[in-house]
Scaffold this active site. Sequence first.
Site, short mmCIF file in Angstrom:
data_model
loop_
_atom_site.label_atom_id
_atom_site.label_comp_id
_atom_site.label_asym_id
_atom_site.label_seq_id
_atom_site.Cartn_x
_atom_site.Cartn_y
_atom_site.Cartn_z
N CYS A 181 11.03 80.32 22.32
CA CYS A 181 12.08 81.23 22.75
C CYS A 181 13.16 81.31 21.67
CB CYS A 181 12.71 80.75 24.06
SG CYS A 181 11.55 80.66 25.44
N THR A 187 3.00 86.80 8.83
CA THR A 187 3.51 85.48 8.46
C THR A 187 2.74 84.81 7.34
OG1 THR A 187 2.29 84.67 10.40
CG2 THR A 187 4.68 84.92 10.63
N GLY A 193 9.99 85.62 21.03
CA GLY A 193 9.59 85.84 22.40
C GLY A 193 9.72 87.29 22.79
N ASP A 214 -4.61 83.44 6.70
CA ASP A 214 -3.76 83.50 7.88
C ASP A 214 -2.93 82.23 7.95
OD1 ASP A 214 -2.61 84.56 10.11
OD2 ASP A 214 -4.46 84.69 11.29
N ASP A 215 -1.85 82.27 8.76
CA ASP A 215 -1.00 81.09 8.86
C ASP A 215 -1.69 79.96 9.60
OD1 ASP A 215 -0.33 81.57 11.84
OD2 ASP A 215 0.32 83.42 10.88
N ASN A 251 15.47 76.75 24.61
CA ASN A 251 14.25 76.87 23.82
C ASN A 251 13.61 75.49 23.76
OD1 ASN A 251 12.23 77.58 21.98
ND2 ASN A 251 13.54 77.15 20.22
N GLY A 252 12.36 75.41 24.19
CA GLY A 252 11.67 74.13 24.18
C GLY A 252 10.91 73.91 25.46
N TYR A 275 4.57 79.25 11.23
CA TYR A 275 4.34 80.52 11.93
C TYR A 275 5.58 81.13 12.56
CZ TYR A 275 2.56 83.68 15.58
OH TYR A 275 2.35 84.75 16.40
#
Length: 499
Positions: free
Chosen positions: A2, A303, A28, A365-366, A101-102, A257
């Site tokens: 988030c 990314t 998000g 790719d990441d 966030n978390g 990422y």
Amino acid sequence: MCGIAAIVSHQAVNQELYDALTVLQHRGQDAAGIVTCERGRLHLRKDNGLTRDVFNNAQMLKLRGNMGIAHVRYPTAGCTSSAEAQPFYVNSPFGLTLAHNGNLTNTEELKKALFVEDQRHINTDSDSEVLLNVFAHELQTLGKLDLSVADVFQAVAGVHRRCRGAYAVVVMIAGFGILGFRDPHGIRPAVFGERQTEQGPDFMIASESVALDVLGFDVIRDIAPGEAVFIEESGVLHTQQCADVVDHCPCIFEYVYFARPDSIIDDISVYKARLRMGDKLAARVLKVWPDYDIDVVIPIPDTSRTAALQMANKLGVKYREGFMKNRYIGRTFIMPGQKMREKSVRQKLNAIGLEFDGKNVLLVDDSVVRGTTSAQIIQMARDAGAKKVYFASAAPPVRYPNVYGIDMPAAHELIAHNRTEDEVCEAIGADRLIYQDLDDLIEAVRKGNPSIKHFDTSCFSKEYITGDIDDAYLDRTEALRNDNAQAERNSEKSIIEML
């Protein structure tokens, strides 16, 4: 994952909070929300959807006040109910709103304690609502009508004693100020900054430094693990360490990422970290595949571009943009439900045939998570005429669930779980697969800040820094969060909401 933001200003904050959310939208896309405070009264708007869809002009005009917090969400536990959009609110004590966030790892234990001992009601399945009520209870038990900054920091210390897991948090206390704090491991990022005005300093807290940059704030520093930052409504800044024991262990996947490349997290440039990932990945190719026959390196946008460009330079191979991205399609990794992720890939990317036709192509790719997107992109490269398609991942194999706020919960949905690298290569349909070495990844990131002794690498190594994660916990989490369980739960919620 988030995104959070908070501003205390000498002018209206609604537009700047909206702008901050658009900058943090990559963190998000499921829901967005803003709450502001005007003379002690809170004004809230939140709903499912992108920031641009949640807010219209009339709603923005109602978000009055010179301080506020904001949030963009994707559902860690897979729920897409608008009831779980943030910020959350409780009226006691003082009127509190929170954005988080978390992910807490002892949510069920806390829920029971909140109900039995604290006599508080939790209305959603969100651990963020639990976190808000823990903080509210810690503040309420002080039994004070006149709140002080010391009281706020004491309540944060209580949160640290009770909560385990990852949390970067902003809280607004109506008529008093805004608080930001980070868990004692600093797993999730948070930074704060200042902007000088004629009326005095404005302050801002956000998940990433880029949000401060865009709004003209100068970064002061990251919030330290276990630290709390409080900004009074009048614009006075206070900081205090509130945890008894800290062990800095930021999530390494932020650098791989999630974070924007123009952000600096814990004094590490995300952009430079990704350049070093490209260096390390090129060195690995030279070590394990010295006679490579790669004609062109092509990144999978967006990314992986930085690492792919550096990798091509080190290998002496042409770098080309072979995929064009439709920017109006959301990030597939964040989208809930496997069918939606698969459907969106071809809507999201289109191959430029000239860059593939008759060539041995190295796609970069990441990371490789579920593998279905990788498999489809590899097939797109073949359909565009590639002779051979090799695949490189800037991250090591993702074999284990992440329980700290990243939606990789069900182990059996991870393509590298219980598979060798050769088996993953076969499963995604590549002619060759090159993974980043974990030690190389850690070295690439740590070089930006050698004072960080270790990182959360749990999705690669199954080493969970909080020390409370075992197989039984992972099994319970998987039962709650796999795609089938999410679809069933969301279907039940949709029926209930229709009644």
